[in-house]
Design an enzyme around this catalytic site. Structure first.
Site, PDB file in Angstrom:
ATOM      1  N   ASP A  96       6.341 -17.027 -12.455  1.00 23.11           N
ATOM      2  CA  ASP A  96       5.800 -17.509 -11.171  1.00 23.11           C
ATOM      3  C   ASP A  96       6.680 -16.968 -10.051  1.00 23.11           C
ATOM      4  O   ASP A  96       7.830 -17.374  -9.910  1.00 23.11           O
ATOM      5  CB  ASP A  96       5.811 -19.058 -11.186  1.00 23.11           C
ATOM      6  CG  ASP A  96       5.669 -19.633  -9.776  1.00 23.11           C
ATOM      7  OD1 ASP A  96       5.875 -20.851  -9.596  1.00 23.11           O
ATOM      8  OD2 ASP A  96       5.366 -18.844  -8.843  1.00 23.11           O
TER       9      ASP A  96
ATOM     10  N   GLU B 248      31.499   2.512  -2.184  1.00 19.69           N
ATOM     11  CA  GLU B 248      32.823   1.895  -2.373  1.00 19.69           C
ATOM     12  C   GLU B 248      32.709   0.441  -1.942  1.00 19.69           C
ATOM     13  O   GLU B 248      32.668   0.155  -0.745  1.00 19.69           O
ATOM     14  CB  GLU B 248      33.862   2.572  -1.481  1.00 19.69           C
ATOM     15  CG  GLU B 248      34.011   4.069  -1.616  1.00 19.69           C
ATOM     16  CD  GLU B 248      34.923   4.569  -0.501  1.00 19.69           C
ATOM     17  OE1 GLU B 248      34.415   5.242   0.415  1.00 19.69           O
ATOM     18  OE2 GLU B 248      36.117   4.210  -0.514  1.00 19.69           O
TER      19      GLU B 248
ATOM     20  N   GLU C  86      34.132  -3.085  -1.272  1.00 22.76           N
ATOM     21  CA  GLU C  86      35.351  -3.877  -1.075  1.00 22.76           C
ATOM     22  C   GLU C  86      34.974  -5.353  -1.195  1.00 22.76           C
ATOM     23  O   GLU C  86      33.830  -5.730  -0.939  1.00 22.76           O
ATOM     24  CB  GLU C  86      35.957  -3.574   0.300  1.00 22.76           C
ATOM     25  CG  GLU C  86      36.374  -2.111   0.452  1.00 22.76           C
ATOM     26  CD  GLU C  86      36.691  -1.730   1.895  1.00 22.76           C
ATOM     27  OE1 GLU C  86      37.540  -0.836   2.073  1.00 22.76           O
ATOM     28  OE2 GLU C  86      36.089  -2.320   2.819  1.00 22.76           O
TER      29      GLU C  86
ATOM     30  N   GLU D  47      43.298  -3.617  -1.253  1.00 23.24           N
ATOM     31  CA  GLU D  47      42.849  -3.037   0.017  1.00 23.24           C
ATOM     32  C   GLU D  47      43.765  -3.473   1.171  1.00 23.24           C
ATOM     33  O   GLU D  47      44.795  -4.100   0.942  1.00 23.24           O
ATOM     34  CB  GLU D  47      41.398  -3.445   0.283  1.00 23.24           C
ATOM     35  CG  GLU D  47      40.400  -2.325  -0.051  1.00 23.24           C
ATOM     36  CD  GLU D  47      40.555  -1.088   0.814  1.00 23.24           C
ATOM     37  OE1 GLU D  47      40.090   0.005   0.374  1.00 23.24           O
ATOM     38  OE2 GLU D  47      41.166  -1.154   1.898  1.00 23.24           O
TER      39      GLU D  47
ATOM     40  N   GLU E 240      39.390  -3.271  -4.128  1.00 27.61           N
ATOM     41  CA  GLU E 240      38.313  -2.316  -4.356  1.00 27.61           C
ATOM     42  C   GLU E 240      38.448  -1.727  -5.751  1.00 27.61           C
ATOM     43  O   GLU E 240      39.560  -1.451  -6.222  1.00 27.61           O
ATOM     44  CB  GLU E 240      38.350  -1.162  -3.333  1.00 27.61           C
ATOM     45  CG  GLU E 240      37.224  -0.153  -3.549  1.00 27.61           C
ATOM     46  CD  GLU E 240      37.309   1.071  -2.635  1.00 27.61           C
ATOM     47  OE1 GLU E 240      36.891   2.167  -3.079  1.00 27.61           O
ATOM     48  OE2 GLU E 240      37.787   0.936  -1.490  1.00 27.61           O
TER      49      GLU E 240
ATOM     50  N   HIS F 149      31.226   1.774   1.991  1.00 22.51           N
ATOM     51  CA  HIS F 149      30.996   3.170   2.368  1.00 22.51           C
ATOM     52  C   HIS F 149      30.101   3.783   1.294  1.00 22.51           C
ATOM     53  O   HIS F 149      30.328   3.572   0.107  1.00 22.51           O
ATOM     54  CB  HIS F 149      32.313   3.953   2.416  1.00 22.51           C
ATOM     55  CG  HIS F 149      33.316   3.377   3.367  1.00 22.51           C
ATOM     56  ND1 HIS F 149      34.646   3.751   3.352  1.00 22.51           N
ATOM     57  CD2 HIS F 149      33.189   2.458   4.353  1.00 22.51           C
ATOM     58  CE1 HIS F 149      35.293   3.087   4.288  1.00 22.51           C
ATOM     59  NE2 HIS F 149      34.434   2.308   4.905  1.00 22.51           N
TER      60      HIS F 149
ATOM     61  N   ARG G 287      38.489   8.796  10.379  1.00 18.70           N
ATOM     62  CA  ARG G 287      37.887   7.590   9.771  1.00 18.70           C
ATOM     63  C   ARG G 287      37.429   6.578  10.807  1.00 18.70           C
ATOM     64  O   ARG G 287      37.008   5.487  10.462  1.00 18.70           O
ATOM     65  CB  ARG G 287      38.880   6.948   8.800  1.00 18.70           C
ATOM     66  CG  ARG G 287      38.934   7.653   7.441  1.00 18.70           C
ATOM     67  CD  ARG G 287      39.890   6.980   6.483  1.00 18.70           C
ATOM     68  NE  ARG G 287      39.636   7.299   5.074  1.00 18.70           N
ATOM     69  CZ  ARG G 287      39.945   8.443   4.486  1.00 18.70           C
ATOM     70  NH1 ARG G 287      40.512   9.397   5.197  1.00 18.70           N
ATOM     71  NH2 ARG G 287      39.672   8.664   3.220  1.00 18.70           N
TER      72      ARG G 287
ATOM     73  N   GLU H  11      29.731  10.655   3.921  1.00 17.13           N
ATOM     74  CA  GLU H  11      30.070   9.242   3.697  1.00 17.13           C
ATOM     75  C   GLU H  11      29.555   8.429   4.879  1.00 17.13           C
ATOM     76  O   GLU H  11      29.979   8.654   6.011  1.00 17.13           O
ATOM     77  CB  GLU H  11      31.586   9.065   3.575  1.00 17.13           C
ATOM     78  CG  GLU H  11      32.026   7.603   3.420  1.00 17.13           C
ATOM     79  CD  GLU H  11      33.521   7.395   3.626  1.00 17.13           C
ATOM     80  OE1 GLU H  11      34.086   6.571   2.898  1.00 17.13           O
ATOM     81  OE2 GLU H  11      34.107   8.072   4.515  1.00 17.13           O
TER      82      GLU H  11
ATOM     83  N   ARG I  31      29.699   5.034   6.637  1.00 14.91           N
ATOM     84  CA  ARG I  31      30.719   3.982   6.560  1.00 14.91           C
ATOM     85  C   ARG I  31      30.255   2.643   7.116  1.00 14.91           C
ATOM     86  O   ARG I  31      31.006   1.665   7.115  1.00 14.91           O
ATOM     87  CB  ARG I  31      31.973   4.445   7.290  1.00 14.91           C
ATOM     88  CG  ARG I  31      32.588   5.714   6.694  1.00 14.91           C
ATOM     89  CD  ARG I  31      33.630   6.343   7.595  1.00 14.91           C
ATOM     90  NE  ARG I  31      34.765   5.472   7.832  1.00 14.91           N
ATOM     91  CZ  ARG I  31      35.789   5.319   6.989  1.00 14.91           C
ATOM     92  NH1 ARG I  31      35.804   6.004   5.853  1.00 14.91           N
ATOM     93  NH2 ARG I  31      36.780   4.518   7.266  1.00 14.91           N
TER      94      ARG I  31
HETATM   95  N1  LIG Z   1      28.622  14.937  -4.655  1.00 16.07           N
HETATM   96  C1  LIG Z   1      28.840  13.625  -4.508  1.00 16.07           C
HETATM   97  N2  LIG Z   1      27.802  12.835  -4.117  1.00 16.07           N
HETATM   98  C2  LIG Z   1      27.962  11.505  -3.944  1.00 16.07           C
HETATM   99  N3  LIG Z   1      29.145  10.862  -4.148  1.00 16.07           N
HETATM  100  C3  LIG Z   1      30.194  11.614  -4.551  1.00 16.07           C
HETATM  101  C4  LIG Z   1      30.113  13.022  -4.746  1.00 16.07           C
HETATM  102  N4  LIG Z   1      31.328  13.470  -5.123  1.00 16.07           N
HETATM  103  C5  LIG Z   1      32.146  12.391  -5.177  1.00 16.07           C
HETATM  104  N5  LIG Z   1      31.463  11.286  -4.838  1.00 16.07           N
HETATM  105  C6  LIG Z   1      31.938   9.904  -4.768  1.00 16.07           C
HETATM  106  O1  LIG Z   1      32.533   9.666  -3.535  1.00 16.07           O
HETATM  107  C7  LIG Z   1      33.392   8.541  -3.643  1.00 16.07           C
HETATM  108  C8  LIG Z   1      34.721   8.926  -3.014  1.00 16.07           C
HETATM  109  O2  LIG Z   1      35.492   7.836  -2.996  1.00 16.07           O
HETATM  110  P1  LIG Z   1      36.921   7.819  -2.312  1.00 16.07           P
HETATM  111  O3  LIG Z   1      37.448   6.486  -2.566  1.00 16.07           O
HETATM  112  O4  LIG Z   1      37.674   9.023  -2.672  1.00 16.07           O
HETATM  113  O5  LIG Z   1      36.538   7.919  -0.813  1.00 16.07           O
HETATM  114  P2  LIG Z   1      37.298   7.780   0.503  1.00 16.07           P
HETATM  115  O6  LIG Z   1      36.233   7.494   1.490  1.00 16.07           O
HETATM  116  O7  LIG Z   1      38.139   8.951   0.694  1.00 16.07           O
HETATM  117  O8  LIG Z   1      38.198   6.497   0.361  1.00 16.07           O
HETATM  118  P3  LIG Z   1      38.556   5.424   1.489  1.00 16.07           P
HETATM  119  O9  LIG Z   1      37.321   5.026   2.232  1.00 16.07           O
HETATM  120  O10 LIG Z   1      39.094   4.249   0.663  1.00 16.07           O
HETATM  121  O11 LIG Z   1      39.571   6.031   2.359  1.00 16.07           O
HETATM  122  C9  LIG Z   1      33.520   8.239  -5.135  1.00 16.07           C
HETATM  123  O12 LIG Z   1      32.671   7.171  -5.486  1.00 16.07           O
HETATM  124  C10 LIG Z   1      33.010   9.532  -5.769  1.00 16.07           C
HETATM  125  O13 LIG Z   1      32.486   9.330  -7.060  1.00 16.07           O
HETATM  126 MG   LIG Z   2      35.525   5.586   2.175  1.00 11.48          MG
END
Ligand SMILES: Nc1ncnc2c1ncn2[C@@H]1O[C@H](COP(=O)(O)OP(=O)(O)OP(=O)(O)O)[C@@H](O)[C@H]1O
Ligand SMILES: [Mg+2]
Length: 443
Positions: A54, A132, A134, A185, A192, A241, A312, A332, A334
């Protein structure tokens, strides 16, 4: 870790491990885990026809008069649950939610992500995500009582949770989830566990499993784990992120060795898509009132719509290329936080990126200086806008978004916004401790 591919694999595994119950897992519209257990006796029927339930009491699902739903297990997600008894173990499978006629249910957020991934694969792309997440450990769920005053990458003895993290990693690995590393962290009691990137649908299921595992192992250790974005005023909040890239077969479509950023046209258009639609997808990637207490200047969390390579303080970062590491070329994002519905949060990000590729959005110049140091005029000159400042503004933005409506589908879109409006109204009308402390003594 098991790797079932067929119905027979699941039935054999249930026999071999003498599984007592199989939990069927699926998300509600806000990404909270819902589950019910079936016994091995009905497993074959469940795998053939799905299990009726349901749906009228599930957030964002159907009204009572159309509440018959089918939970159809995805056999590839069959795993034993490591924190349940080893003898007569319990297993789990993620499910797709179907209508009684077998068609995908329009309220199924797992299906909404599948739709976007189909669009990507029709263009030859496989989407890879590395979120990532946290989170915090507190003494209990009544007040944010920290367990330690440790900081970034602090170890024993100040880091009071190394054993809990260790047991959590073992449980994740038992369920077939590859972990890259883990650490304390920046904020006190904040942690993390970094996951290896994976195909988008598998990663969305993994985020659900990660949150459940972190919370359950914490509970067994007598503490409380939370993915609340900003539980401690004045400290960093918890972000998610999301590293992302598109592959064509084995090739990373974001990589171009001849480009000054080693980023291909596809990669640049994808980043431009995320930048262009950031404000309208924020309500989905940051869905709670509390999410916006994290998106404020001064805490590594993004506030402004911009990108960069090293910096960053920006919302999108394109990590620097490491020679010979073409496959690691990625962007990335964020802004998201770990309290989102991962299926929806991933769907709107990928949809925005694909829209950038489809429409060939131009990529603005990177902002390599600390964006929080720039004054308003300078940001204006650089054409930098800001993310929504609160849930109300985010709802305004998403309500106008044709991209999000198309990605989520009308049912989920309307249910989600309806739910968020209710939440904002509850917040808007409540009298906060801040107001009492501030106004009662002086007015
Ligand atoms: N080609 C890709 N596509 C998507 N994700 C990827 C690829 N190559 C690596 N990653 C992922 O990206 C992430 C990098 O994480 P990492 O913690 O190094 O990032 P960071 O942003 O440098 O760290 P922080 O934000 O803590 O400073 C990991 O989960 C990794 O597996
Ligand atoms: Mg990061």
């Amino acid at each position: 870790m098991l790797s079932c591919k067929t119905k027979t694999d699941v039935i054999d595994a249930v026999k071999e491990y003498r599984v007592s119950f199989i939990q069927l897992w699926f998300p509600d519209v806000l990404g909270r885990l819902k589950s019910f257990s079936v016994t091995p006796g009905v497993l074959e029927e469940a795998l053939d026809e799905g299990m009726g339930f349901d749906g009228s009491s599930i957030e964002g699902f159907a009204r009572i008069e159309e509440s018959d739903m089918i939970a159809m297990p995805d056999v590839k997600t069959f795993q034993l649950i490591p924190w349940r008894p080893r003898d007569l173990p319990v297993a789990r499978m993620f499910c797709d939610i179907l209508n009684p006629d077998g068609t995908p249910y329009e309220g199924s957020t797992r299906h909404a992500l599948k739709r976007v991934l189909k669009k990507a694969s029709d263009q030859g792309y496989t989407c890879y995500l590395g979120p990532e997440l946290e989170y915090f450990y507190f003494a209990n769920d009544e007040s944010p009582d920290i367990l330690d005053k440790a900081g970034y990458y602090d170890g024993l003895p100040v880091d009071r949770a190394t054993d809990i993290r260790r047991n959590t990693i073992f449980a994740l690995q038992d369920m077939g989830i590859p972990v890259e590393y883990s650490h304390h962290e920046v904020a006190p009691s904040q942690h993390e566990i970094a996951l290896k990137y994976e195909e988008a649908l598998i990663m969305a299921d993994t985020v659900m499993t990660y949150r459940t595992t972190v919370k359950e192992i914490a509970r067994q250790a007598g503490v409380y784990a939370t993915f609340m974005p900003k539980p401690l005023g004045g400290e960093n909040g918890s972000g998610m992120h999301v590293h992302q890239s598109l592959f064509k077969g084995q090739e990373n479509a974001f990589f171009d060795p001849s480009d000054k950023y080693h980023l291909s046209k596809t990669g640049k258009h994808y980043v431009a898509g995320i930048l262009a639609h950031a404000r309208e997808i924020t309500a989905v990637t940051n869905q709670w009132v509390n999410s916006y207490k994290r998106l404020v200047p001064g805490y590594e969390a993004p506030v402004y719509v911009s990108w960069a390579r090293r910096n960053r303080s920006t919302m999108v970062r394109v990590p620097m290329y490491k020679p010979g590491k073409a496959n690691a070329t990625r962007m990335e994002f964020r802004a998201p936080d770990p309290a989102c519905n991962p299926y929806l949060a991933f769907a709107v990000q990928i949809a925005a990126g694909l829209r950038g590729i489809e429409k060939e959005y131009p990529l603005p110049d990177p902002i390599e200086e600390d964006i929080f140091e720039m004054d308003e005029k300078a940001r204006e000159r650089a054409g930098i806008t800001s993310l929504p400042g609160n849930l109300f503004e985010a709802i305004q933005e998403v309500s106008k978004s044709e991209l999000v409506r198309e990605t989520l589908g009308d049912h989920i879109f309307n249910k989600f916004i309806e739910n968020k409006k209710k939440e904002w109204d509850q917040f808007r009308i409540h009298v906060s401790k801040f107001e009492i402390n501030r106004y009662l003594p002086m007015l």
